[in-house]
Design a protein around this motif. Sequence first.
Motif, PDB file in Angstrom:
ATOM      1  N   VAL A  28       0.754  -1.262  -0.166  1.00  0.00           N
ATOM      2  CA  VAL A  28      -0.028  -0.018  -0.030  1.00  0.00           C
ATOM      3  C   VAL A  28       0.903   1.359  -0.047  1.00  0.00           C
ATOM      4  O   VAL A  28       1.606   1.499   0.795  1.00  0.00           O
ATOM      5  CB  VAL A  28      -0.888  -0.058   1.372  1.00  0.00           C
ATOM      6  CG1 VAL A  28      -1.954   1.262   1.197  1.00  0.00           C
ATOM      7  CG2 VAL A  28      -1.803  -1.299   1.342  1.00  0.00           C
ATOM      8  N   ALA A  29       0.758   2.040  -1.009  1.00  0.00           N
ATOM      9  CA  ALA A  29       2.031   3.139  -1.255  1.00  0.00           C
ATOM     10  C   ALA A  29       1.633   4.345  -0.175  1.00  0.00           C
ATOM     11  O   ALA A  29       0.615   4.799   0.088  1.00  0.00           O
ATOM     12  CB  ALA A  29       1.445   3.651  -2.672  1.00  0.00           C
ATOM     13  N   ASP A  30       2.681   4.751   0.457  1.00  0.00           N
ATOM     14  CA  ASP A  30       2.850   5.840   1.344  1.00  0.00           C
ATOM     15  C   ASP A  30       2.729   6.916   0.364  1.00  0.00           C
ATOM     16  O   ASP A  30       3.873   7.950   0.411  1.00  0.00           O
ATOM     17  CB  ASP A  30       3.852   5.665   2.230  1.00  0.00           C
ATOM     18  CG  ASP A  30       3.885   6.644   3.222  1.00  0.00           C
ATOM     19  OD1 ASP A  30       2.807   7.381   3.587  1.00  0.00           O
ATOM     20  OD2 ASP A  30       4.850   6.930   4.022  1.00  0.00           O
ATOM     21  N   ASP A  31       1.844   7.431  -0.502  1.00  0.00           N
ATOM     22  CA  ASP A  31       1.835   8.432  -1.533  1.00  0.00           C
ATOM     23  C   ASP A  31       0.304   8.566  -1.683  1.00  0.00           C
ATOM     24  O   ASP A  31      -0.422   7.541  -2.253  1.00  0.00           O
ATOM     25  CB  ASP A  31       2.733   7.976  -2.596  1.00  0.00           C
ATOM     26  CG  ASP A  31       2.775   9.274  -3.716  1.00  0.00           C
ATOM     27  OD1 ASP A  31       1.945   9.849  -3.817  1.00  0.00           O
ATOM     28  OD2 ASP A  31       3.760   9.068  -4.311  1.00  0.00           O
ATOM     29  N   PRO A  32      -0.145   9.927  -1.553  1.00  0.00           N
ATOM     30  CA  PRO A  32      -1.492  10.160  -1.861  1.00  0.00           C
ATOM     31  C   PRO A  32      -1.914  10.075  -3.496  1.00  0.00           C
ATOM     32  O   PRO A  32      -3.131   9.866  -3.469  1.00  0.00           O
ATOM     33  CB  PRO A  32      -1.630  11.684  -1.330  1.00  0.00           C
ATOM     34  CG  PRO A  32      -0.370  12.414  -1.519  1.00  0.00           C
ATOM     35  CD  PRO A  32       0.503  10.682  -1.069  1.00  0.00           C
ATOM     36  N   MET A  41      10.832   1.659  -7.486  1.00  0.00           N
ATOM     37  CA  MET A  41      11.450   2.946  -7.245  1.00  0.00           C
ATOM     38  C   MET A  41      10.533   3.820  -6.277  1.00  0.00           C
ATOM     39  O   MET A  41      10.831   4.808  -5.999  1.00  0.00           O
ATOM     40  CB  MET A  41      11.909   3.625  -8.533  1.00  0.00           C
ATOM     41  CG  MET A  41      10.906   4.017  -9.473  1.00  0.00           C
ATOM     42  SD  MET A  41       9.725   5.305  -8.885  1.00  0.00           S
ATOM     43  CE  MET A  41      10.736   6.738  -9.121  1.00  0.00           C
ATOM     44  N   VAL A  42       9.226   3.107  -6.365  1.00  0.00           N
ATOM     45  CA  VAL A  42       8.228   4.068  -5.564  1.00  0.00           C
ATOM     46  C   VAL A  42       8.626   4.550  -4.261  1.00  0.00           C
ATOM     47  O   VAL A  42       8.619   5.771  -3.779  1.00  0.00           O
ATOM     48  CB  VAL A  42       6.893   3.401  -5.750  1.00  0.00           C
ATOM     49  CG1 VAL A  42       5.947   4.087  -4.847  1.00  0.00           C
ATOM     50  CG2 VAL A  42       6.405   3.278  -7.308  1.00  0.00           C
ATOM     51  N   PRO A  43       9.157   3.594  -3.373  1.00  0.00           N
ATOM     52  CA  PRO A  43       9.342   4.233  -1.875  1.00  0.00           C
ATOM     53  C   PRO A  43      10.508   5.309  -1.884  1.00  0.00           C
ATOM     54  O   PRO A  43      10.632   6.016  -1.131  1.00  0.00           O
ATOM     55  CB  PRO A  43       9.987   2.765  -1.407  1.00  0.00           C
ATOM     56  CG  PRO A  43       9.263   1.668  -2.055  1.00  0.00           C
ATOM     57  CD  PRO A  43       9.334   2.239  -3.782  1.00  0.00           C
ATOM     58  N   LYS A  64       8.246  -5.621  -3.077  1.00  0.00           N
ATOM     59  CA  LYS A  64       7.048  -6.024  -3.520  1.00  0.00           C
ATOM     60  C   LYS A  64       6.255  -5.079  -4.230  1.00  0.00           C
ATOM     61  O   LYS A  64       6.116  -3.894  -4.009  1.00  0.00           O
ATOM     62  CB  LYS A  64       6.015  -6.482  -2.004  1.00  0.00           C
ATOM     63  CG  LYS A  64       6.687  -7.321  -1.325  1.00  0.00           C
ATOM     64  CD  LYS A  64       5.915  -7.532   0.093  1.00  0.00           C
ATOM     65  CE  LYS A  64       6.079  -6.331   0.798  1.00  0.00           C
ATOM     66  NZ  LYS A  64       5.507  -6.691   2.326  1.00  0.00           N
ATOM     67  N   CYS A  65       5.583  -5.366  -5.244  1.00  0.00           N
ATOM     68  CA  CYS A  65       4.593  -4.676  -6.199  1.00  0.00           C
ATOM     69  C   CYS A  65       3.286  -5.318  -6.571  1.00  0.00           C
ATOM     70  O   CYS A  65       3.208  -6.501  -6.620  1.00  0.00           O
ATOM     71  CB  CYS A  65       5.569  -4.576  -7.359  1.00  0.00           C
ATOM     72  SG  CYS A  65       7.071  -3.610  -7.293  1.00  0.00           S
ATOM     73  N   ILE A  66       2.370  -4.528  -6.628  1.00  0.00           N
ATOM     74  CA  ILE A  66       1.071  -4.922  -7.333  1.00  0.00           C
ATOM     75  C   ILE A  66       0.487  -4.041  -8.392  1.00  0.00           C
ATOM     76  O   ILE A  66       0.850  -2.680  -8.490  1.00  0.00           O
ATOM     77  CB  ILE A  66      -0.074  -4.766  -6.045  1.00  0.00           C
ATOM     78  CG1 ILE A  66       0.097  -5.736  -5.076  1.00  0.00           C
ATOM     79  CG2 ILE A  66      -1.440  -4.666  -6.748  1.00  0.00           C
ATOM     80  CD1 ILE A  66      -0.511  -6.968  -5.539  1.00  0.00           C
ATOM     81  N   ARG A  67       0.444  -4.528  -9.511  1.00  0.00           N
ATOM     82  CA  ARG A  67       0.118  -3.904 -10.730  1.00  0.00           C
ATOM     83  C   ARG A  67      -1.344  -4.390 -11.193  1.00  0.00           C
ATOM     84  O   ARG A  67      -1.446  -5.831 -11.561  1.00  0.00           O
ATOM     85  CB  ARG A  67       0.936  -4.009 -11.627  1.00  0.00           C
ATOM     86  CG  ARG A  67       0.710  -2.941 -13.093  1.00  0.00           C
ATOM     87  CD  ARG A  67       1.794  -2.852 -13.789  1.00  0.00           C
ATOM     88  NE  ARG A  67       3.032  -2.207 -13.208  1.00  0.00           N
ATOM     89  CZ  ARG A  67       4.260  -2.378 -13.510  1.00  0.00           C
ATOM     90  NH1 ARG A  67       4.528  -3.050 -14.789  1.00  0.00           N
ATOM     91  NH2 ARG A  67       5.248  -2.056 -12.985  1.00  0.00           N
TER      92      ARG A  67
END
Length: 890
Positions: A28-32, A41-43, A64-67
């Motif tokens: 769950v991304a910590d990004d609104p 790279m998202v984190p 870990k990734c979800i798409r």
Amino acid sequence: METAEIASRFLSFFEKNGHTVAPSASLVADDPTLLFVAAGMVPFKPYFLGERTAPYDRAASVQKCIRTIDIEEVGKTSRHATFFQMLGNFSFGDYFKERAIPLAWELLTSPVAQGGYGVDPERLWVTVYLDDDEAETIWREKVGVPAERIQRFGVEENYWSMGVPGPCGPCSEIFYDRGPEYGAEGGPAADEDRYVEVWNLVFMQYERGEGGAKKDFPILGDLPRKNIDTGMGLERLATLLQGVDNIYETDTLGRILRDASERTGVAYGDDERSDVMLRVVADHVRSATMLVSDGVRPGNEKAGYVLRRVLRRSIRNLRLLSGTDASYLHGLTETTIGAMQGIYPELRHDADRIHEVIETEEKNFSDTLRSGTALFGRAAERTRSTGADRISGADAFQLHDTYGFPIDLTLEMAAEQGLGVDEDTFRTLMAEQRETAKRDAKAKKLGNADVSVYGRLLESAGSTDFLGYTDHGTESRVLGLVVGGESVGAASAGDQVELVLDRTPFYAESGGQLADKGTVSAPGRGTVDVEDVQKPVPGLFVHRGTVREGTIALDDRIEAVIDSDRRASVSRSHSATHLIHSALRNALGPSTGQAGSENQPGRLRFDFTASNPLATSELSEIEDEVNTVLSGDIQVRDFTTSMDEALSMGALAMFGEKYGDRVRVVEMSDYSRELCGGTHVAATGQLGVVKLLGESSVGSGVRRVEAAVGIDAFRRLSRESLLVGQLSEQLKTPREELPERIDSLVSRLRGAEKEIERMRAAQVLQAAGEVAQNARRHGSALLATHRAPDGTTADDLRRLAADVRQRLGDDDPVVVAVAAVPEDRPVVVVAVNKQGQAGGLKAGDLVGLAARALGGGGGGKPDLAQGGGTDASAVDSALSAVEQRVAQTS
């Protein structure tokens, strides 16, 4: 080489080369702006965007990734998956191309005995961006890749940006040649089925401006610090190193797929349709297990909806494969945990909770499938009978709204029967439904706010020093002011302002505990009433309030003081929450986990995982246990330790919360021990009393208890005691005999209501003869209309219409239309006999006319239908509309 070893080798290699090993962030991304982490790279995105300074110059991770954008393709191809893992190494202004390229080559081609992957360098090809001569030179001269195995590609394939103004740069990709049996020779430019991309090296060296997401944007100049972002798909690399054809044959996914095959009795490889379903099951069960492990629970919004969707697709495919409604997910989830725990050992620790969440959803969806599938079958049959090729949007909406069918499932089932779905109408109906409820975005403290201003404040001001565990007031300095989303130098009386201080006693809302309130005052200059405190970026406390008087400016020396009485009341609620959590686990078992909480002054709510409601006796026992414990006046102790040490002590962590390497533990002897950053009482006796106010459901598999604490609980008990005294006096009954006395009164009242209902129904039906006698002829048809007295129920109207229809017989076409206003909302019922239906008169059509006149809608079967509306003054007009249609048809 097993997948877990591939991941371990990657991290070990880069750790030896000076990289900090960063643990995988939550899915769950910590990004609104994002729902899930969809790339390695998202984190690290805040570091690349310059919003925050990275705590290290180099990092490596297995993320870990979800798409879900291609979820419909999962299973149909051998490469699509919803859950996947990205191996990545990153440089934040440290090394660049000259180091990133050789590192990648070294890890891939070094012998296994030396810690590498042992890939034959002769099978590797390289691509670079069209004009990236620097990268090509490094590949040729420093690494030794022959020029004929280096190919150049354009912006679509080998240039990276986030799609918005910010960092960008060329890419260089490494491809693996699977051999002539997989396609034509000639490198990636000739055949990407044969030449499979293994590793993508992104060189962030420029700043781009506004423009298209992939191309047609200006380059504004060089970045002040060049960065490296690389990504290598773990599943894809495992496919190559394990010598299998696709990701579904690797040691992890293959293990789950084989288990699904054995459990359903369907062999893999015999039939393409069943192969697709087995691949869907393997992928989706793994995705669900990982999502639940990261704190996601099935729901109807956002991450919860995605989890529910993959679980329900899994369940349905398992049933289609096996031809039974047996439950399979417990065994498959256990297999998934076993397959993945080598990389994520926390899965074993979380196993009980993961099983409970998934099995609860399987049970709930079983009920949904039984009822919804039958309704879908009728909708499909009705669609074909009319010659249409699309199921109506109204039917799809009913499946969703009444039976919990996701639109994706309806689309899937329709496609299997060669039908489409009117998605536009479905979406319209969904939008109309949502208009009746406010979206929760405004309730969110941050929503989708631009956090860059806070990132810049963190850069300039540094982290806020929180002193609130020991101090209720402190001297401080104003390091930042924000008004209307912009940093300012000062704020005046009446301004809504956000303040950043160098240190603060104010608790920022987190962990379910509401923020402190209080004042920030600059002596002789101005005062701010603080109403809320948030942490929009980690480490930065933002105090939100209104300037009551004077002016507050940057660098002001101020006095920050919290409302101590309010803090004490909130702290009592938070400590009570911990006691209730322990009592619930003692009563329901250790798999009962916290699913959310809110601690406010004198009151709390606590959400927990449970499949069934708590009995009144269970609530009473839990309340008694909590008050027995608090009456012992146990000391409340807090201390900081490592995460591993805290977990080994049995400390409970709230799933979905993010914790660092060092954690704060709050313990109440051996009765309660949790990871918690909130404020608490010094001893449980300070709680006074805890009164449970009730228990309810807040979603699938999640229950909620609410409680009053301290003086609020005492006042509640006092009011209840007064109420019981009044009842005792009014009913002339001793307190201890009140339940029996009230039961007796309720029984007598229900009996009287039934008798009144029977008499009213009889009175309505007495009018049947007169209504039939007054029937009017329109052509060959007989029409009887009647407005019943207000208060007549819809059930009575249906009985009246059926009675009148029977009295008028079957010799002629007969239509009966009756209406009334039961409770300020008009209702109309239409009944038509067989002769009338044969002549083209349908009750559903006629009631639709009448209902529209009432400002509403309705429908039903051709022989009996009911509708209603909002305009009680239009009842006569509704009956006239029926009469006009009958006259036209007859």
